[in-house]
Design a protein around this motif. Structure first.
Motif, PDB file in Angstrom:
ATOM      1  N   ILE A  30      15.902  -1.412   3.272  1.00 50.52           N
ATOM      2  CA  ILE A  30      14.540  -1.912   3.094  1.00 50.52           C
ATOM      3  C   ILE A  30      13.847  -1.027   2.053  1.00 50.52           C
ATOM      4  O   ILE A  30      13.638   0.165   2.270  1.00 50.52           O
ATOM      5  N   ARG A  31      13.534  -1.631   0.915  1.00 51.77           N
ATOM      6  CA  ARG A  31      12.835  -0.889  -0.138  1.00 51.77           C
ATOM      7  C   ARG A  31      11.345  -0.922   0.156  1.00 51.77           C
ATOM      8  O   ARG A  31      10.828  -1.919   0.640  1.00 51.77           O
ATOM      9  N   PHE A  32      10.667   0.171  -0.147  1.00 51.02           N
ATOM     10  CA  PHE A  32       9.236   0.243   0.110  1.00 51.02           C
ATOM     11  C   PHE A  32       8.540   1.109  -0.933  1.00 51.02           C
ATOM     12  O   PHE A  32       9.170   1.898  -1.629  1.00 51.02           O
ATOM     13  N   LEU A  89       4.110  -0.783   1.276  1.00 52.05           N
ATOM     14  CA  LEU A  89       4.293  -2.116   0.704  1.00 52.05           C
ATOM     15  C   LEU A  89       5.785  -2.438   0.731  1.00 52.05           C
ATOM     16  O   LEU A  89       6.604  -1.633   0.278  1.00 52.05           O
ATOM     17  N   ILE A  90       6.115  -3.605   1.295  1.00 43.92           N
ATOM     18  CA  ILE A  90       7.513  -4.044   1.355  1.00 43.92           C
ATOM     19  C   ILE A  90       7.609  -5.484   0.842  1.00 43.92           C
ATOM     20  O   ILE A  90       6.603  -6.168   0.689  1.00 43.92           O
ATOM     21  N   ALA A  91       8.828  -5.930   0.636  1.00 45.55           N
ATOM     22  CA  ALA A  91       9.058  -7.329   0.250  1.00 45.55           C
ATOM     23  C   ALA A  91       8.803  -8.219   1.462  1.00 45.55           C
ATOM     24  O   ALA A  91       9.137  -7.860   2.594  1.00 45.55           O
ATOM     25  N   GLN A  92       8.225  -9.372   1.220  1.00 46.81           N
ATOM     26  CA  GLN A  92       7.890 -10.292   2.304  1.00 46.81           C
ATOM     27  C   GLN A  92       9.122 -10.662   3.136  1.00 46.81           C
ATOM     28  O   GLN A  92       9.030 -10.798   4.362  1.00 46.81           O
ATOM     29  N   GLU A  93      10.268 -10.791   2.494  1.00 49.87           N
ATOM     30  CA  GLU A  93      11.461 -11.181   3.250  1.00 49.87           C
ATOM     31  C   GLU A  93      11.948 -10.089   4.214  1.00 49.87           C
ATOM     32  O   GLU A  93      12.773 -10.359   5.088  1.00 49.87           O
ATOM     33  N   ASP A  94      11.421  -8.875   4.095  1.00 54.43           N
ATOM     34  CA  ASP A  94      11.806  -7.778   4.993  1.00 54.43           C
ATOM     35  C   ASP A  94      10.834  -7.569   6.155  1.00 54.43           C
ATOM     36  O   ASP A  94      11.059  -6.713   7.002  1.00 54.43           O
ATOM     37  N   ASP A 138      -1.960 -10.237   5.539  1.00 58.47           N
ATOM     38  CA  ASP A 138      -1.342  -9.526   4.422  1.00 58.47           C
ATOM     39  C   ASP A 138      -0.725  -8.209   4.883  1.00 58.47           C
ATOM     40  O   ASP A 138      -0.141  -7.477   4.100  1.00 58.47           O
ATOM     41  N   TRP A 183       2.798  -6.796   2.678  1.00 59.63           N
ATOM     42  CA  TRP A 183       3.746  -7.548   1.862  1.00 59.63           C
ATOM     43  C   TRP A 183       3.045  -8.177   0.666  1.00 59.63           C
ATOM     44  O   TRP A 183       3.676  -8.750  -0.193  1.00 59.63           O
ATOM     45  N   ARG A 184       1.765  -8.030   0.603  1.00 61.14           N
ATOM     46  CA  ARG A 184       0.999  -8.333  -0.606  1.00 61.14           C
ATOM     47  C   ARG A 184      -0.253  -7.472  -0.553  1.00 61.14           C
ATOM     48  O   ARG A 184      -0.644  -6.986   0.504  1.00 61.14           O
TER      49      ARG A 184
END
Length: 122
Positions: free
Chosen positions: A31-33, A60-65, A100, A117-118
């Motif tokens: 999981i990238r952050f 902040l992470i990608a929405q898919e994570d 969000d 995620w945003r």
């Protein structure tokens, strides 16, 4: 005044400690952050992570994570406090549009984490 400074410094050290643990957990799960505000901003503005108090750790992470991380944090002892109810499968997609960020609290280490995620609400 000195008591507040000492309290803020202890909180910052505690946050750094748990951020390092989270980093290890996130790497293990791929999981990238990106660290937002708080500790990261203090380092940029003041050259130290200890200058200003920060109540939580913003990530902040990608929405898919989001739900992968949700389960990871819960299994690590964190409680989701926002939203503070179990999301049914049909509510999960809607929650990503309405919110969000999710907020988590660990009752043992007293660390608050907000995963974003945003950056802005719609």
């Amino acid at each position: 005044m000195q008591n507040k400074i000492n309290s803020d410094t202890r909180r910052a050290f505690r946050q750094q400690k748990y951020l390092l643990e989270l980093n290890t957990l996130f790497k293990k799960e791929n999981i990238r952050f990106l660290l937002l505000k708080g500790l990261a901003l203090n380092q940029i503005l003041y050259g130290t992570k200890l200058h200003r108090s920060s109540v939580d750790i913003d990530i902040l992470i990608a929405q898919e994570d989001v739900y992968k991380l949700d389960q990871l944090l819960i299994s690590s002892g964190y409680r989701r406090t926002h939203p503070d109810f179990e999301l049914k499968s049909n509510q999960k997609k809607i929650a990503l549009k309405i919110f969000d960020q999710f907020t988590y609290y660990h009752p043992h280490n007293r660390v608050v984490i907000e995963i974003h995620w945003r950056l802005f609400r719609n």
